[in-house]
Design a protein around this motif. Sequence first.
Motif, short mmCIF file in Angstrom:
data_model
loop_
_atom_site.label_atom_id
_atom_site.label_comp_id
_atom_site.label_asym_id
_atom_site.label_seq_id
_atom_site.Cartn_x
_atom_site.Cartn_y
_atom_site.Cartn_z
N ASN A 39 -14.16 -1.31 6.92
CA ASN A 39 -14.10 -2.47 6.29
C ASN A 39 -13.00 -2.69 5.43
O ASN A 39 -13.01 -3.85 4.62
N VAL A 40 -12.23 -1.50 5.09
CA VAL A 40 -10.99 -1.52 3.97
C VAL A 40 -9.99 -1.66 4.37
O VAL A 40 -9.68 -1.05 5.52
N ASP A 41 -8.89 -2.07 3.56
CA ASP A 41 -7.48 -1.85 3.68
C ASP A 41 -7.11 -0.46 3.27
O ASP A 41 -6.86 -0.22 2.12
N LYS A 42 -7.12 0.79 4.12
CA LYS A 42 -6.89 2.03 3.77
C LYS A 42 -5.47 2.34 2.91
O LYS A 42 -5.56 2.83 1.97
N ASP A 43 -4.40 1.41 3.46
CA ASP A 43 -3.18 1.76 2.94
C ASP A 43 -3.15 1.31 1.35
O ASP A 43 -2.54 1.66 0.48
N TYR A 44 -3.99 -0.16 1.30
CA TYR A 44 -4.02 -0.59 -0.17
C TYR A 44 -4.63 0.32 -0.99
O TYR A 44 -4.30 0.55 -2.22
N ILE A 45 -5.76 0.94 -0.64
CA ILE A 45 -6.47 1.79 -1.43
C ILE A 45 -5.87 3.16 -1.69
O ILE A 45 -5.66 3.43 -2.89
N LYS A 46 -4.93 3.80 -0.99
CA LYS A 46 -4.35 5.00 -0.95
C LYS A 46 -3.12 4.63 -1.98
O LYS A 46 -2.92 5.42 -2.97
N THR A 47 -2.43 3.37 -1.72
CA THR A 47 -1.49 3.21 -2.51
C THR A 47 -1.92 2.85 -3.96
O THR A 47 -1.11 3.34 -4.86
N THR A 48 -3.02 1.95 -4.14
CA THR A 48 -3.53 1.77 -5.54
C THR A 48 -3.91 3.20 -6.25
O THR A 48 -3.49 3.02 -7.47
#
Length: 137
Positions: A39-48
């Motif tokens: 349900n999440v944007d994995k790239d956004y989470i990793k980058t953030t």
Amino acid sequence: MNRHLSRMVSMQAIYESNFRPDADLKEILERSLAEFADNVDKDYIKTTILGVSQKKVELDAVIEKCAPEWPIDQIALIDKSILEIAIYELKYTKDLPPKVAINEAVELSKQFGNDNSSKFVNGVLGTVYDKIVDEKK
């Protein structure tokens, strides 16, 4: 992908990292992604998470500058975590309107902080935004 949920997962990981500074950030990241993988944007989470971690000293200096009445070690960890993410987004995310970053941070602070968190977060981020706009002139 749910960007609000992705931001919430990022905030919880940053909070854990702030609460347990000796914890392995990669382990926190992997656990956070595994729990909400579909349900999440994995790239956004990793980058953030990695971006906030790498820029932590700078982000905390911005918080100290924009909230001088509040020593950084006296700010609630949840508020600090939310501010770190929002300031990171304001300074380093090009495809996100500043008002969205600020609004999302205020919403997270309402959901996870205390009764005054949203006012505090909004005030600090308003000051940060003004300084960023002034720096770009």
